[in-house]
Design a protein around this motif. Structure first.
Motif, PDB file in Angstrom:
ATOM      1  N   GLU A  31       0.837  -1.203   0.000  1.00  0.00           N
ATOM      2  CA  GLU A  31       0.000   0.000   0.000  1.00  0.00           C
ATOM      3  C   GLU A  31       0.873   1.254   0.000  1.00  0.00           C
ATOM      4  O   GLU A  31       0.583   2.219  -0.722  1.00  0.00           O
ATOM      5  N   GLU A  34       2.244   1.849  -3.437  1.00  0.00           N
ATOM      6  CA  GLU A  34       1.246   2.479  -4.315  1.00  0.00           C
ATOM      7  C   GLU A  34       1.172   3.976  -4.059  1.00  0.00           C
ATOM      8  O   GLU A  34       1.021   4.763  -4.993  1.00  0.00           O
ATOM      9  N   PHE A  35       1.272   4.376  -2.802  1.00  0.00           N
ATOM     10  CA  PHE A  35       1.282   5.798  -2.466  1.00  0.00           C
ATOM     11  C   PHE A  35       2.444   6.493  -3.170  1.00  0.00           C
ATOM     12  O   PHE A  35       2.270   7.530  -3.809  1.00  0.00           O
ATOM     13  N   ALA A  37       4.166   5.400  -5.757  1.00  0.00           N
ATOM     14  CA  ALA A  37       3.999   5.314  -7.210  1.00  0.00           C
ATOM     15  C   ALA A  37       3.051   6.395  -7.716  1.00  0.00           C
ATOM     16  O   ALA A  37       3.219   6.908  -8.832  1.00  0.00           O
ATOM     17  N   SER A  38       2.052   6.747  -6.902  1.00  0.00           N
ATOM     18  CA  SER A  38       1.121   7.804  -7.312  1.00  0.00           C
ATOM     19  C   SER A  38       1.797   9.174  -7.304  1.00  0.00           C
ATOM     20  O   SER A  38       1.334  10.096  -7.970  1.00  0.00           O
ATOM     21  N   GLN A  39       2.891   9.308  -6.569  1.00  0.00           N
ATOM     22  CA  GLN A  39       3.647  10.564  -6.529  1.00  0.00           C
ATOM     23  C   GLN A  39       4.546  10.689  -7.761  1.00  0.00           C
ATOM     24  O   GLN A  39       4.478  11.660  -8.485  1.00  0.00           O
ATOM     25  N   SER A  40       5.390   9.671  -7.963  1.00  0.00           N
ATOM     26  CA  SER A  40       6.286   9.630  -9.133  1.00  0.00           C
ATOM     27  C   SER A  40       7.011   8.296  -9.148  1.00  0.00           C
ATOM     28  O   SER A  40       7.148   7.639  -8.114  1.00  0.00           O
ATOM     29  N   SER A  41       7.486   7.917 -10.319  1.00  0.00           N
ATOM     30  CA  SER A  41       8.221   6.646 -10.400  1.00  0.00           C
ATOM     31  C   SER A  41       9.555   6.752  -9.650  1.00  0.00           C
ATOM     32  O   SER A  41      10.024   5.776  -9.078  1.00  0.00           O
ATOM     33  N   TYR A  91      -5.333   2.470  -0.680  1.00  0.00           N
ATOM     34  CA  TYR A  91      -4.872   1.857  -1.928  1.00  0.00           C
ATOM     35  C   TYR A  91      -5.250   0.386  -2.050  1.00  0.00           C
ATOM     36  O   TYR A  91      -4.997  -0.242  -3.072  1.00  0.00           O
ATOM     37  N   LYS A  94      -7.329  -0.682  -5.172  1.00  0.00           N
ATOM     38  CA  LYS A  94      -6.513  -0.638  -6.389  1.00  0.00           C
ATOM     39  C   LYS A  94      -5.608  -1.871  -6.467  1.00  0.00           C
ATOM     40  O   LYS A  94      -5.469  -2.486  -7.525  1.00  0.00           O
TER      41      LYS A  94
END
Length: 117
Positions: A31, A34-35, A37-41, A91, A94
């Motif tokens: 989780e 995922e947080f 990843a939602s910001q940036s790779s 998350y 998802k």
């Protein structure tokens, strides 16, 4: 199943919500990933490098470990946002969707392989 309960203590109000799902909770590190990843790779990979080995222990100790490591990558406010997202399992749906799609793909692939043989 979604239930709400509300209690009142003077001018302060407390709201409690409980959400039950048919799927299991994902591990907290997934989780948190995922947080990031939602910001940036870049943030995602930096987080993965920090938590590549999570010490054994209780869920609480893993939670504390994840937050302490994420604190090196995030501002105080963003770390608090991550803390909230983890406590709400924000998350998790998802992640469950990814899990479900993967199982469908594997099922279709195995059917395709059986047809080829």
């Amino acid at each position: 199943l979604l239930t709400f309960a509300s209690t009142s203590l003077g001018s302060q109000k407390t709201i409690t919500a409980k959400l039950s799902t048919k799927w299991p909770s994902a591990p907290l590190v997934i989780e948190a990933s995922e947080f990031f990843a939602s910001q940036s790779s870049e943030n995602f990979w930096n987080f993965v490098n920090l938590v590549s080995v999570i010490p054994e222990g209780s869920s609480k100790s893993k939670y504390d470990y994840i937050l302490s490591k994420s604190g090196t990558l995030l501002s105080y406010n963003m770390n608090k946002t991550l803390e909230l997202a983890l406590s709400l399992h924000y998350y998790n749906p998802k992640i469950e969707m990814y899990r479900h799609l993967l199982s469908l793909c594997i099922g279709n692939l195995s059917k395709h392989i059986e047809n080829v043989e």
